[in-house]
Design a protein around this motif. Structure first.
Motif, mmCIF file in Angstrom:
data_model
loop_
_atom_site.group_PDB
_atom_site.id
_atom_site.type_symbol
_atom_site.label_atom_id
_atom_site.label_comp_id
_atom_site.label_asym_id
_atom_site.label_seq_id
_atom_site.Cartn_x
_atom_site.Cartn_y
_atom_site.Cartn_z
ATOM 1 N N ALA A 102 80.296 -7.937 7.197
ATOM 2 C CA ALA A 102 80.786 -6.553 6.915
ATOM 3 C C ALA A 102 81.340 -6.726 5.256
ATOM 4 N N ARG A 103 81.673 -7.805 4.982
ATOM 5 C CA ARG A 103 82.115 -7.777 3.791
ATOM 6 C C ARG A 103 80.966 -7.894 2.709
ATOM 7 N N VAL A 104 80.099 -8.793 2.842
ATOM 8 C CA VAL A 104 78.910 -8.807 1.719
ATOM 9 C C VAL A 104 77.874 -7.593 1.670
ATOM 10 N N THR A 105 78.030 -6.757 2.903
ATOM 11 C CA THR A 105 77.331 -5.484 2.699
ATOM 12 C C THR A 105 78.220 -4.210 2.479
ATOM 13 N N SER A 106 79.279 -4.429 2.083
ATOM 14 C CA SER A 106 80.362 -3.321 1.898
ATOM 15 C C SER A 106 80.507 -2.872 0.417
ATOM 16 N N GLU A 107 80.571 -1.672 0.103
ATOM 17 C CA GLU A 107 80.844 -1.047 -1.221
ATOM 18 C C GLU A 107 82.157 -2.015 -1.813
ATOM 19 N N GLY A 108 81.777 -2.259 -3.381
ATOM 20 C CA GLY A 108 82.703 -3.134 -3.950
ATOM 21 C C GLY A 108 82.592 -4.567 -3.961
ATOM 22 N N TRP A 109 81.484 -5.042 -3.018
ATOM 23 C CA TRP A 109 81.426 -6.390 -3.004
ATOM 24 C C TRP A 109 80.660 -6.761 -4.256
ATOM 25 N N SER A 110 81.109 -7.805 -4.904
ATOM 26 C CA SER A 110 80.764 -8.518 -6.358
ATOM 27 C C SER A 110 79.653 -9.269 -6.355
ATOM 28 N N GLY A 111 79.098 -10.081 -5.147
ATOM 29 C CA GLY A 111 78.408 -10.806 -5.072
ATOM 30 C C GLY A 111 76.671 -10.488 -4.839
ATOM 31 N N ASP A 112 75.899 -11.365 -4.722
ATOM 32 C CA ASP A 112 74.337 -11.280 -4.616
ATOM 33 C C ASP A 112 73.958 -11.529 -3.427
ATOM 34 N N LEU A 113 73.280 -10.567 -2.652
ATOM 35 C CA LEU A 113 72.991 -11.132 -1.310
ATOM 36 C C LEU A 113 71.788 -12.053 -1.288
ATOM 37 N N ASP A 114 70.993 -11.872 -2.492
ATOM 38 C CA ASP A 114 69.747 -12.739 -2.554
ATOM 39 C C ASP A 114 70.280 -14.478 -2.884
ATOM 40 N N HIS A 115 71.153 -14.373 -3.392
ATOM 41 C CA HIS A 115 72.183 -15.675 -3.916
ATOM 42 C C HIS A 115 73.035 -16.170 -2.760
ATOM 43 N N VAL A 116 73.231 -15.898 -1.744
ATOM 44 C CA VAL A 116 74.002 -16.271 -0.475
ATOM 45 C C VAL A 116 73.227 -17.638 -0.088
ATOM 46 N N ASP A 117 73.769 -18.482 -0.512
ATOM 47 C CA ASP A 117 72.707 -19.850 -0.475
ATOM 48 C C ASP A 117 73.199 -20.606 0.542
ATOM 49 N N GLU A 118 72.634 -21.861 0.830
ATOM 50 C CA GLU A 118 72.644 -22.696 1.990
ATOM 51 C C GLU A 118 74.016 -23.197 2.316
ATOM 52 N N ALA A 119 74.684 -23.407 1.059
ATOM 53 C CA ALA A 119 76.158 -24.143 1.064
ATOM 54 C C ALA A 119 76.926 -23.091 1.804
ATOM 55 N N THR A 120 76.763 -21.586 1.540
ATOM 56 C CA THR A 120 77.602 -20.517 2.274
ATOM 57 C C THR A 120 77.370 -20.370 3.666
ATOM 58 N N HIS A 121 75.881 -20.436 3.926
ATOM 59 C CA HIS A 121 75.672 -20.572 5.302
ATOM 60 C C HIS A 121 76.242 -21.720 6.017
ATOM 61 N N ARG A 122 76.247 -22.745 5.430
ATOM 62 C CA ARG A 122 77.062 -24.042 5.950
ATOM 63 C C ARG A 122 78.739 -23.951 6.137
ATOM 64 N N ASP A 123 79.249 -23.158 4.928
ATOM 65 C CA ASP A 123 80.360 -23.041 5.332
ATOM 66 C C ASP A 123 80.954 -21.959 6.247
ATOM 67 N N LEU A 124 80.190 -21.103 6.513
ATOM 68 C CA LEU A 124 80.366 -19.990 7.490
ATOM 69 C C LEU A 124 80.197 -20.683 9.076
ATOM 70 N N ALA A 125 79.306 -21.567 9.243
ATOM 71 C CA ALA A 125 79.023 -22.170 10.586
ATOM 72 C C ALA A 125 80.087 -23.108 10.608
ATOM 73 N N HIS A 126 80.756 -23.843 9.695
ATOM 74 C CA HIS A 126 81.799 -24.928 9.719
ATOM 75 C C HIS A 126 83.032 -23.868 10.143
ATOM 76 N N LEU A 127 83.234 -22.810 9.429
ATOM 77 C CA LEU A 127 84.475 -22.044 9.822
ATOM 78 C C LEU A 127 84.246 -21.388 11.135
ATOM 79 N N ALA A 128 83.194 -20.921 11.515
ATOM 80 C CA ALA A 128 82.896 -20.171 13.030
ATOM 81 C C ALA A 128 83.231 -21.436 13.830
ATOM 82 N N ALA A 129 82.755 -22.714 13.805
ATOM 83 C CA ALA A 129 82.955 -23.840 14.521
ATOM 84 C C ALA A 129 84.276 -23.965 14.923
ATOM 85 N N ALA A 130 85.332 -23.918 13.512
ATOM 86 C CA ALA A 130 86.776 -24.161 13.638
ATOM 87 C C ALA A 130 87.213 -23.296 14.804
#
Length: 376
Positions: A76-104
């Motif tokens: 919701a955040r990365v696809t919302s207006e005003g997000w300053s990032g670049d979806l093409d550069h949501v890298d493997e490390a970010t995916h890994r962090d998301l998996a770790h956060l969800a696992a926690a």
């Protein structure tokens, strides 16, 4: 922003979270083997393997809702207006962090389940024996004795001790998962953990006091169920996506309303739910004297009948439960609770607006409706 972007972020998420949890359990099991290396074999090894207890609960038929909510908050955040990032550069490390956060978040949930079942002296969870009952049976306690709070003696106490240790380990592993995440994520995580524990304390204290007033029951639902199931996981995902910015207000509002709907649906199931669906006896929340929103509504409509029925040291029997449910049915308690649930669902969907990608908005809409239909 394209649907392909969203699909790429969603693909393989749940398997990645399960793989992360399995890796944490494997490391813990290796540490356990090292701790007992060279010692005589224990006859209780299989019955007391903490990693097995945790893994069984992770895969015991739950809907994995909290990890999915973390992911939805991120999307919701990365696809919302005003997000300053670049979806093409949501890298493997970010995916890994998301998996770790969800696992926690999932491991924290397992911690809560194990602690809750011991405190409630519950015999079943999701249609299966609770962890402490299962351990007690594995060490030779008679099945009938294991299922009753007054039965079991030493074996039952042993089972409870092992279940508490499994909860401790699950909490420790959850803490490991968030290590190294951005400071704002850690601050939000710490707030979630403390909020959950305080909510559990209120649940225990108010049940002991026989408090069923509306303000008290709603506070328990907010802290123990709504916030840690929906609101906070959603916010955690959003903060991970953009650590330097607060979670958008519209997303927090959505989460708060869906969380309240989740708590209400849970409370309805606790009184009227079918055992084959809930894995618990009919009217279990009444028998456990749980300070739920539904019983708070009933207390007000029935002029104190709930506290009069459930107060004191005597455990309510089946006749007490049936009589109270009948009175609640006559007073229209379920109808009122369902109307409130519907209002929260409507408010949640209104909060979404057009703030995020249609594919993500559809998923958030689906979550709100799925939560609202849990009790049907």
């Amino acid at each position: 922003m394209t649907a392909e972007h969203v699909d790429r972020l969603v693909e393989g998420f749940v398997p990645a979270v399960l793989e992360t949890i399995d890796a944490a359990l494997a490391r813990s099991a290796a540490a356990q083997r090292e701790a007992t290396a060279g010692l005589p074999a224990s006859s209780l090894e299989a019955a007391t393997r903490l990693e097995r207890i945790i893994g069984d609960l992770v895969r015991a038929g739950g809907k994995f809702i909290r990890p999915r909510v973390v992911q939805l908050g991120f999307l919701a955040r990365v696809t919302s207006e005003g997000w300053s990032g670049d979806l093409d550069h949501v890298d493997e490390a970010t995916h890994r962090d998301l998996a770790h956060l969800a696992a926690a978040v999932e491991l924290l949930h397992v911690f809560g389940l194990l602690q809750d079942d011991v405190m409630d002296e519950a015999a079943t969870r999701r249609g299966r024996p609770t962890a402490h009952v299962d351990v007690a049976r594995r060490v030779g306690l008679d099945a009938a004795a294991a299922a009753t709070p007054e039965g079991g003696g030493r074996a039952r106490r042993f089972g409870e001790s092992v279940a508490v240790l499994a909860g401790d380990l699950s909490f420790a592993l959850a803490q490991q998962q968030v290590r190294g995440l951005p400071a704002p994520v850690l601050a939000a995580w710490d707030a979630l953990v403390v909020e959950l524990v305080h909510g559990q304390r209120l649940d225990v204290v108010f049940a002991e006091e026989g408090r069923f007033d509306a303000a008290s029951t709603r506070r328990v639902a907010e802290r123990k169920s709504a916030a840690y199931t929906i609101t906070r996981p959603l916010e955690l995902g959003a903060i991970l996506a953009s650590p330097d910015e607060p979670c958008p207000g519209w997303l927090s509002r959505y989460g708060a309303h869906v969380g309240e709907a989740f708590a209400l649906s849970d409370d309805i199931l606790g009184v009227w739910g079918e055992p084959r669906v809930t894995g618990k006896p009919v009217g279990d929340d009444i028998a456990q004297r749980k300070p739920t929103i539904v019983l708070g509504i009933a207390e007000q409509l029935l002029d104190g009948l709930v506290s009069a029925t459930l107060a004191g040291d005597r455990t309510p029997d089946e006749a007490d439960v049936r009589a109270l449910v009948a009175a609640m049915d006559t007073a229209g308690v379920r109808r009122i609770a369902e109307e409130e649930l519907d209002r929260h669902t409507e408010e949640a969907l209104a909060a979404l607006g057009d703030h995020t990608h249609p594919r993500v908005r559809s998923a958030l809409t689906g979550l709100a409706h799925a939560v609202a239909r849990r009790h049907l």
